[in-house]
Motif scaffolding. Sequence first.
Motif, PDB file in Angstrom:
ATOM      1  N   ILE A 121      16.154   5.777  -7.169  1.00 20.39           N
ATOM      2  CA  ILE A 121      16.900   6.153  -5.961  1.00 20.39           C
ATOM      3  C   ILE A 121      16.353   7.469  -5.395  1.00 20.39           C
ATOM      4  O   ILE A 121      16.180   7.612  -4.182  1.00 20.39           O
ATOM      5  CB  ILE A 121      18.416   6.250  -6.251  1.00 20.39           C
ATOM      6  CG1 ILE A 121      18.987   4.849  -6.505  1.00 20.39           C
ATOM      7  CG2 ILE A 121      19.154   6.935  -5.111  1.00 20.39           C
ATOM      8  CD1 ILE A 121      20.422   4.837  -6.990  1.00 20.39           C
ATOM      9  N   GLY A 122      16.049   8.428  -6.246  1.00 19.76           N
ATOM     10  CA  GLY A 122      15.497   9.714  -5.812  1.00 19.76           C
ATOM     11  C   GLY A 122      14.134   9.554  -5.157  1.00 19.76           C
ATOM     12  O   GLY A 122      13.859  10.138  -4.103  1.00 19.76           O
ATOM     13  N   ILE A 123      13.276   8.765  -5.763  1.00 20.32           N
ATOM     14  CA  ILE A 123      11.938   8.528  -5.195  1.00 20.32           C
ATOM     15  C   ILE A 123      12.055   7.830  -3.845  1.00 20.32           C
ATOM     16  O   ILE A 123      11.389   8.195  -2.875  1.00 20.32           O
ATOM     17  CB  ILE A 123      11.070   7.714  -6.176  1.00 20.32           C
ATOM     18  CG1 ILE A 123      10.715   8.572  -7.397  1.00 20.32           C
ATOM     19  CG2 ILE A 123       9.796   7.213  -5.485  1.00 20.32           C
ATOM     20  CD1 ILE A 123      10.021   7.817  -8.515  1.00 20.32           C
ATOM     21  N   THR A 124      12.942   6.835  -3.740  1.00 20.92           N
ATOM     22  CA  THR A 124      13.154   6.111  -2.486  1.00 20.92           C
ATOM     23  C   THR A 124      13.669   7.054  -1.410  1.00 20.92           C
ATOM     24  O   THR A 124      13.212   7.016  -0.261  1.00 20.92           O
ATOM     25  CB  THR A 124      14.139   4.941  -2.700  1.00 20.92           C
ATOM     26  OG1 THR A 124      13.630   4.088  -3.725  1.00 20.92           O
ATOM     27  CG2 THR A 124      14.329   4.155  -1.429  1.00 20.92           C
ATOM     28  N   ALA A 125      14.608   7.918  -1.762  1.00 19.25           N
ATOM     29  CA  ALA A 125      15.158   8.868  -0.791  1.00 19.25           C
ATOM     30  C   ALA A 125      14.084   9.828  -0.293  1.00 19.25           C
ATOM     31  O   ALA A 125      14.007  10.109   0.915  1.00 19.25           O
ATOM     32  CB  ALA A 125      16.320   9.643  -1.406  1.00 19.25           C
ATOM     33  N   VAL A 126      13.239  10.326  -1.182  1.00 22.47           N
ATOM     34  CA  VAL A 126      12.160  11.234  -0.788  1.00 22.47           C
ATOM     35  C   VAL A 126      11.183  10.522   0.158  1.00 22.47           C
ATOM     36  O   VAL A 126      10.766  11.075   1.174  1.00 22.47           O
ATOM     37  CB  VAL A 126      11.430  11.786  -2.029  1.00 22.47           C
ATOM     38  CG1 VAL A 126      10.126  12.474  -1.653  1.00 22.47           C
ATOM     39  CG2 VAL A 126      12.328  12.747  -2.791  1.00 22.47           C
ATOM     40  N   VAL A 157      11.800   7.865   2.111  1.00 26.56           N
ATOM     41  CA  VAL A 157      12.456   7.586   3.386  1.00 26.56           C
ATOM     42  C   VAL A 157      12.543   8.856   4.223  1.00 26.56           C
ATOM     43  O   VAL A 157      12.216   8.856   5.420  1.00 26.56           O
ATOM     44  CB  VAL A 157      13.857   6.963   3.171  1.00 26.56           C
ATOM     45  CG1 VAL A 157      14.658   6.951   4.462  1.00 26.56           C
ATOM     46  CG2 VAL A 157      13.726   5.560   2.611  1.00 26.56           C
ATOM     47  N   LEU A 158      12.974   9.950   3.627  1.00 21.76           N
ATOM     48  CA  LEU A 158      13.063  11.216   4.353  1.00 21.76           C
ATOM     49  C   LEU A 158      11.686  11.686   4.824  1.00 21.76           C
ATOM     50  O   LEU A 158      11.541  12.197   5.936  1.00 21.76           O
ATOM     51  CB  LEU A 158      13.731  12.284   3.499  1.00 21.76           C
ATOM     52  CG  LEU A 158      15.236  12.093   3.257  1.00 21.76           C
ATOM     53  CD1 LEU A 158      15.745  13.146   2.282  1.00 21.76           C
ATOM     54  CD2 LEU A 158      15.999  12.156   4.558  1.00 21.76           C
ATOM     55  N   GLY A 159      10.671  11.494   3.997  1.00 24.98           N
ATOM     56  CA  GLY A 159       9.307  11.853   4.398  1.00 24.98           C
ATOM     57  C   GLY A 159       8.834  11.017   5.580  1.00 24.98           C
ATOM     58  O   GLY A 159       8.198  11.524   6.503  1.00 24.98           O
ATOM     59  N   GLY A 160       9.137   9.726   5.540  1.00 26.13           N
ATOM     60  CA  GLY A 160       8.757   8.841   6.646  1.00 26.13           C
ATOM     61  C   GLY A 160       9.464   9.205   7.938  1.00 26.13           C
ATOM     62  O   GLY A 160       8.858   9.254   9.012  1.00 26.13           O
ATOM     63  N   VAL A 161      10.761   9.473   7.854  1.00 23.64           N
ATOM     64  CA  VAL A 161      11.533   9.864   9.037  1.00 23.64           C
ATOM     65  C   VAL A 161      11.028  11.204   9.572  1.00 23.64           C
ATOM     66  O   VAL A 161      10.812  11.367  10.774  1.00 23.64           O
ATOM     67  CB  VAL A 161      13.044   9.915   8.714  1.00 23.64           C
ATOM     68  CG1 VAL A 161      13.823  10.565   9.850  1.00 23.64           C
ATOM     69  CG2 VAL A 161      13.571   8.522   8.428  1.00 23.64           C
ATOM     70  N   SER A 164       7.547  10.749  11.170  1.00 24.00           N
ATOM     71  CA  SER A 164       7.660  10.054  12.464  1.00 24.00           C
ATOM     72  C   SER A 164       8.183  10.994  13.538  1.00 24.00           C
ATOM     73  O   SER A 164       7.684  11.004  14.666  1.00 24.00           O
ATOM     74  CB  SER A 164       8.595   8.850  12.345  1.00 24.00           C
ATOM     75  OG  SER A 164       8.073   7.912  11.443  1.00 24.00           O
ATOM     76  N   TRP A 165       9.196  11.762  13.210  1.00 25.59           N
ATOM     77  CA  TRP A 165       9.756  12.714  14.167  1.00 25.59           C
ATOM     78  C   TRP A 165       8.688  13.715  14.602  1.00 25.59           C
ATOM     79  O   TRP A 165       8.551  14.021  15.779  1.00 25.59           O
ATOM     80  CB  TRP A 165      10.941  13.452  13.562  1.00 25.59           C
ATOM     81  CG  TRP A 165      11.588  14.390  14.543  1.00 25.59           C
ATOM     82  CD1 TRP A 165      12.545  14.094  15.455  1.00 25.59           C
ATOM     83  CD2 TRP A 165      11.282  15.774  14.721  1.00 25.59           C
ATOM     84  NE1 TRP A 165      12.861  15.212  16.194  1.00 25.59           N
ATOM     85  CE2 TRP A 165      12.099  16.261  15.762  1.00 25.59           C
ATOM     86  CE3 TRP A 165      10.400  16.654  14.108  1.00 25.59           C
ATOM     87  CZ2 TRP A 165      12.056  17.568  16.197  1.00 25.59           C
ATOM     88  CZ3 TRP A 165      10.359  17.962  14.550  1.00 25.59           C
ATOM     89  CH2 TRP A 165      11.186  18.403  15.575  1.00 25.59           C
ATOM     90  N   TYR A 166       7.905  14.216  13.652  1.00 24.53           N
ATOM     91  CA  TYR A 166       6.857  15.192  13.960  1.00 24.53           C
ATOM     92  C   TYR A 166       5.819  14.598  14.911  1.00 24.53           C
ATOM     93  O   TYR A 166       5.434  15.212  15.901  1.00 24.53           O
ATOM     94  CB  TYR A 166       6.174  15.670  12.679  1.00 24.53           C
ATOM     95  CG  TYR A 166       5.017  16.591  12.928  1.00 24.53           C
ATOM     96  CD1 TYR A 166       5.213  17.913  13.309  1.00 24.53           C
ATOM     97  CD2 TYR A 166       3.707  16.130  12.813  1.00 24.53           C
ATOM     98  CE1 TYR A 166       4.149  18.754  13.556  1.00 24.53           C
ATOM     99  CE2 TYR A 166       2.633  16.967  13.057  1.00 24.53           C
ATOM    100  CZ  TYR A 166       2.864  18.274  13.422  1.00 24.53           C
ATOM    101  OH  TYR A 166       1.804  19.103  13.675  1.00 24.53           O
TER     102      TYR A 166
END
Length: 126
Positions: A8-13, A15-19, A22-24
């Motif tokens: 779950i921690g790896i998935t969250a990291v 997903v947050l990295g991807g978001v 993308s925003w950047y």
Amino acid sequence: MKQKWILIGITAVLVLGGVGGSWYVLHQKQPEKIAQIYQNDKLLYEIDLTKVKELYTITIDGDNGAENQVLVENGQISMQSASCPDHLCVKQGTISDGILPIICLPNHIRISVASEEESSYDVQVY
């Protein structure tokens, strides 16, 4: 149970990295693309092509009834029509960078595009 939380921690990291990535990319400032339209080496128009919202045309009148229609679009510019006999400037198509200018020799028109990172070629039209 411990492996589940690690996953779950790896998935969250990820997903947050991807978001965040993308925003950047989406909010990164685009370099200006400045189109300069000259007639007889006199600057007539300077247009930031990155700020063009709707396409429009500019009519440039010259000597002996010469006329050129320039099409301005978001990020690019082209010679839409010209009264010159060979229409090479129209056949050149659109430009969006400073690699090659559009030149109408018979009507003494030059269009170049420069960005913050590059400079346009300085071509004399006679």
